[in-house]
Design a protein around this motif. Structure first.
Motif, short mmCIF file in Angstrom:
data_model
loop_
_atom_site.label_atom_id
_atom_site.label_comp_id
_atom_site.label_asym_id
_atom_site.label_seq_id
_atom_site.Cartn_x
_atom_site.Cartn_y
_atom_site.Cartn_z
N GLY A 71 -66.04 5.62 15.19
CA GLY A 71 -67.27 5.31 15.90
C GLY A 71 -67.85 3.97 15.50
N PHE A 72 -68.59 3.37 16.41
CA PHE A 72 -69.25 2.08 16.23
C PHE A 72 -68.27 0.95 15.96
N GLY A 73 -67.00 1.12 16.34
CA GLY A 73 -66.01 0.06 16.25
C GLY A 73 -65.47 -0.21 14.87
N LYS A 74 -65.77 0.63 13.89
CA LYS A 74 -65.27 0.41 12.53
C LYS A 74 -63.77 0.66 12.50
N GLU A 75 -63.02 -0.31 11.98
CA GLU A 75 -61.56 -0.21 11.92
C GLU A 75 -61.08 -0.14 10.48
N SER A 76 -60.01 0.62 10.30
CA SER A 76 -59.33 0.72 9.01
C SER A 76 -57.84 0.51 9.26
N SER A 77 -57.15 -0.02 8.28
CA SER A 77 -55.71 -0.18 8.43
C SER A 77 -55.03 -0.05 7.08
N ILE A 78 -53.77 0.37 7.14
CA ILE A 78 -52.95 0.43 5.93
C ILE A 78 -51.55 -0.06 6.29
N SER A 79 -50.91 -0.64 5.33
CA SER A 79 -49.55 -1.12 5.52
C SER A 79 -48.59 0.06 5.50
N LEU A 80 -47.60 0.03 6.39
CA LEU A 80 -46.57 1.06 6.45
C LEU A 80 -45.20 0.49 6.09
N ASP A 81 -45.17 -0.75 5.61
CA ASP A 81 -43.89 -1.38 5.26
C ASP A 81 -43.13 -0.55 4.24
N ASN A 82 -41.85 -0.38 4.48
CA ASN A 82 -40.91 0.30 3.58
C ASN A 82 -41.27 1.75 3.32
N MET A 83 -41.97 2.39 4.23
CA MET A 83 -42.28 3.82 4.09
C MET A 83 -41.28 4.64 4.90
N SER A 84 -41.08 5.88 4.47
CA SER A 84 -40.26 6.82 5.23
C SER A 84 -41.12 7.44 6.33
N ALA A 85 -40.50 8.17 7.24
CA ALA A 85 -41.25 8.84 8.30
C ALA A 85 -42.24 9.84 7.71
N ASP A 86 -41.86 10.53 6.64
CA ASP A 86 -42.76 11.47 5.98
C ASP A 86 -43.98 10.77 5.39
N GLN A 87 -43.76 9.62 4.78
CA GLN A 87 -44.87 8.85 4.20
C GLN A 87 -45.79 8.32 5.30
N VAL A 88 -45.22 7.93 6.43
CA VAL A 88 -46.04 7.47 7.56
C VAL A 88 -46.92 8.62 8.04
N ALA A 89 -46.34 9.81 8.18
CA ALA A 89 -47.11 10.98 8.61
C ALA A 89 -48.24 11.29 7.63
N GLN A 90 -47.95 11.22 6.35
CA GLN A 90 -48.98 11.49 5.34
C GLN A 90 -50.08 10.44 5.39
N SER A 91 -49.72 9.18 5.61
CA SER A 91 -50.72 8.11 5.72
C SER A 91 -51.61 8.34 6.94
N LEU A 92 -51.01 8.75 8.04
CA LEU A 92 -51.78 9.06 9.24
C LEU A 92 -52.75 10.21 8.95
N LYS A 93 -52.26 11.25 8.32
CA LYS A 93 -53.11 12.39 7.97
C LYS A 93 -54.28 11.96 7.11
N ASN A 94 -54.02 11.13 6.11
CA ASN A 94 -55.09 10.66 5.22
C ASN A 94 -56.16 9.88 5.98
N LEU A 95 -55.74 9.01 6.90
CA LEU A 95 -56.72 8.24 7.67
C LEU A 95 -57.49 9.13 8.64
N VAL A 96 -56.82 10.10 9.25
CA VAL A 96 -57.49 11.00 10.19
C VAL A 96 -58.54 11.84 9.48
N GLU A 97 -58.21 12.28 8.29
CA GLU A 97 -59.12 13.17 7.55
C GLU A 97 -60.21 12.42 6.78
N SER A 98 -60.09 11.10 6.67
CA SER A 98 -61.12 10.35 5.95
C SER A 98 -62.41 10.30 6.77
#
Length: 100
Positions: A71-98
């Protein structure tokens, strides 16, 4: 594991977020995990969140990154370089739940 995370997210993406963007390179080894995640789990994620914007952007030589906009245009980002598909999924989960 990534499939379980995607199923666990279900249709909850819109709870805290307004948009998800995934940036990746089509050929680099650093983006392989992101490509695997998109190939294996994007359809399930999108089916569970049909009206939610999930964008995948491919560009040669770009750093693999996950961007979220809340909301209100606030953006967050994290690097996914050299991650496995499982690590990408976990990173997505962490950002969604934050909290926004």
């Amino acid at each position: 594991m990534a499939a379980a995370v995607v199923r666990g997210l279900g249709s909850t993406l819109a709870k805290n977020l307004r948009e998800i963007r995934i940036h990746l390179c089509q050929t680099s080894a650093a983006s392989k995990g992101v490509r695997d995640f998109v190939e294996q789990h994007y359809v399930d994620l999108k089916l569970a969140n049909a009206d939610f914007p999930i964008m995948v952007r491919e560009c040669s030589g770009v750093e693999a990154r996950l961007w979220t906009r809340s909301g209100f245009g606030k953006e967050s980002s994290i690097s996914l370089d050299n991650m496995s598909a499982d690590q990408v999924a976990q990173s997505l989960k962490n950002l969604v739940e934050s909290k926004p």
